[in-house]
Design a protein around this motif. Structure first.
Motif, PDB file in Angstrom:
ATOM      1  N   UNK A  13      30.311  19.946  10.576  1.00  0.00           N
ATOM      2  CA  UNK A  13      31.430  19.533   9.736  1.00  0.00           C
ATOM      3  C   UNK A  13      32.440  18.703  10.514  1.00  0.00           C
ATOM      4  N   UNK A  14      32.434  18.831  11.822  1.00  0.00           N
ATOM      5  CA  UNK A  14      33.377  18.047  12.621  1.00  0.00           C
ATOM      6  C   UNK A  14      33.095  16.554  12.474  1.00  0.00           C
ATOM      7  N   UNK A  15      31.846  16.225  12.174  1.00  0.00           N
ATOM      8  CA  UNK A  15      31.499  14.812  11.937  1.00  0.00           C
ATOM      9  C   UNK A  15      32.200  14.275  10.699  1.00  0.00           C
ATOM     10  N   UNK A  16      32.317  15.117   9.680  1.00  0.00           N
ATOM     11  CA  UNK A  16      33.002  14.697   8.448  1.00  0.00           C
ATOM     12  C   UNK A  16      34.467  14.419   8.755  1.00  0.00           C
ATOM     13  N   UNK A  17      35.093  15.294   9.521  1.00  0.00           N
ATOM     14  CA  UNK A  17      36.496  15.094   9.887  1.00  0.00           C
ATOM     15  C   UNK A  17      36.639  13.850  10.748  1.00  0.00           C
ATOM     16  N   UNK A  58      37.547  23.354   9.337  1.00  0.00           N
ATOM     17  CA  UNK A  58      36.248  23.289  10.029  1.00  0.00           C
ATOM     18  C   UNK A  58      36.240  24.176  11.263  1.00  0.00           C
ATOM     19  N   UNK A  59      37.333  24.212  11.974  1.00  0.00           N
ATOM     20  CA  UNK A  59      37.424  25.006  13.197  1.00  0.00           C
ATOM     21  C   UNK A  59      37.394  26.498  12.886  1.00  0.00           C
ATOM     22  N   UNK A  60      38.157  26.915  11.887  1.00  0.00           N
ATOM     23  CA  UNK A  60      38.279  28.340  11.584  1.00  0.00           C
ATOM     24  C   UNK A  60      37.145  28.877  10.707  1.00  0.00           C
ATOM     25  N   UNK A  61      36.720  28.131   9.716  1.00  0.00           N
ATOM     26  CA  UNK A  61      35.759  28.643   8.744  1.00  0.00           C
ATOM     27  C   UNK A  61      34.387  28.870   9.363  1.00  0.00           C
ATOM     28  N   UNK A  71      30.622  39.484   6.262  1.00  0.00           N
ATOM     29  CA  UNK A  71      32.006  39.744   5.828  1.00  0.00           C
ATOM     30  C   UNK A  71      32.997  38.859   6.553  1.00  0.00           C
ATOM     31  N   UNK A  72      32.823  38.711   7.850  1.00  0.00           N
ATOM     32  CA  UNK A  72      33.734  37.872   8.636  1.00  0.00           C
ATOM     33  C   UNK A  72      33.636  36.413   8.215  1.00  0.00           C
ATOM     34  N   UNK A  73      32.431  35.982   7.871  1.00  0.00           N
ATOM     35  CA  UNK A  73      32.238  34.597   7.423  1.00  0.00           C
ATOM     36  C   UNK A  73      33.010  34.355   6.132  1.00  0.00           C
ATOM     37  N   UNK A  74      32.846  35.241   5.167  1.00  0.00           N
ATOM     38  CA  UNK A  74      33.543  35.093   3.880  1.00  0.00           C
ATOM     39  C   UNK A  74      35.046  35.168   4.085  1.00  0.00           C
ATOM     40  N   UNK A  75      35.492  36.129   4.878  1.00  0.00           N
ATOM     41  CA  UNK A  75      36.919  36.284   5.150  1.00  0.00           C
ATOM     42  C   UNK A  75      37.480  35.031   5.834  1.00  0.00           C
ATOM     43  N   UNK A  76      36.724  34.492   6.800  1.00  0.00           N
ATOM     44  CA  UNK A  76      37.218  33.307   7.509  1.00  0.00           C
ATOM     45  C   UNK A  76      37.287  32.097   6.587  1.00  0.00           C
ATOM     46  N   UNK A  77      36.348  31.978   5.640  1.00  0.00           N
ATOM     47  CA  UNK A  77      36.404  30.873   4.681  1.00  0.00           C
ATOM     48  C   UNK A  77      37.644  30.976   3.794  1.00  0.00           C
ATOM     49  N   UNK A  78      37.900  32.169   3.258  1.00  0.00           N
ATOM     50  CA  UNK A  78      39.067  32.338   2.394  1.00  0.00           C
ATOM     51  C   UNK A  78      40.367  32.091   3.156  1.00  0.00           C
TER      52      UNK A  78
END
Length: 127
Positions: A13-17, A58-61, A71-78
């Motif tokens: 995703x860093x490429x998109x940014x 992108x960095x956090x999610x 769970x951590x993945x979903x939490x980090x996305x939100x």
């Protein structure tokens, strides 16, 4: 199957940014060449107001990976999306409060073009 082959590759995703920042710079240079310096820095600010929160997202999610960390993945996305939204609002407020003069047309058009890179990135970055 070994443990190495079972792991998924992290999304790039860093490429998109990076593409968003490049587009913001290109639009800013075009505004400078065809319009004036106010339109140029307004365009650059519009692009950065879009790209900077996306960089944070992108960095956090994508800081977790694997099925065990679901769970951590979903939490980090939100959490990343909420912070991204707030950061976008703060950056908009800062630009409109502190930057004088500002060309709002260049600002908003560049913001929209840079935001559209999310849709166009798969075609552009396919190579």
């Amino acid at each position: 199957m070994g443990a190495k082959s079972a792991q998924l590759k992290r999304p790039k995703v860093i490429r998109v940014v990076g593409l968003q920042v490049i587009v913001a710079i290109v639009v800013s240079v075009l505004c400078w060449g065809f319009l004036d310096s106010v339109a140029a820095y307004s365009a650059l600010l519009g692009g950065l107001v879009c790209a900077m929160p996306n960089l944070y997202f992108a960095w956090k999610a994508f800081s977790y990976q694997g099925a065990q960390a679901a769970r951590e993945i979903v939490r980090s996305f939100y959490k990343a999306e909420a912070v991204k939204f707030g950061l976008t609002a703060v950056l908009f407020a800062l630009v409109f409060a502190l930057v004088r003069p500002l060309n709002p047309i260049s600002f908003f058009l560049t913001y929209a073009v840079v935001q559209a890179m999310h849709w166009l990135a798969p075609m552009v970055l396919k190579r």
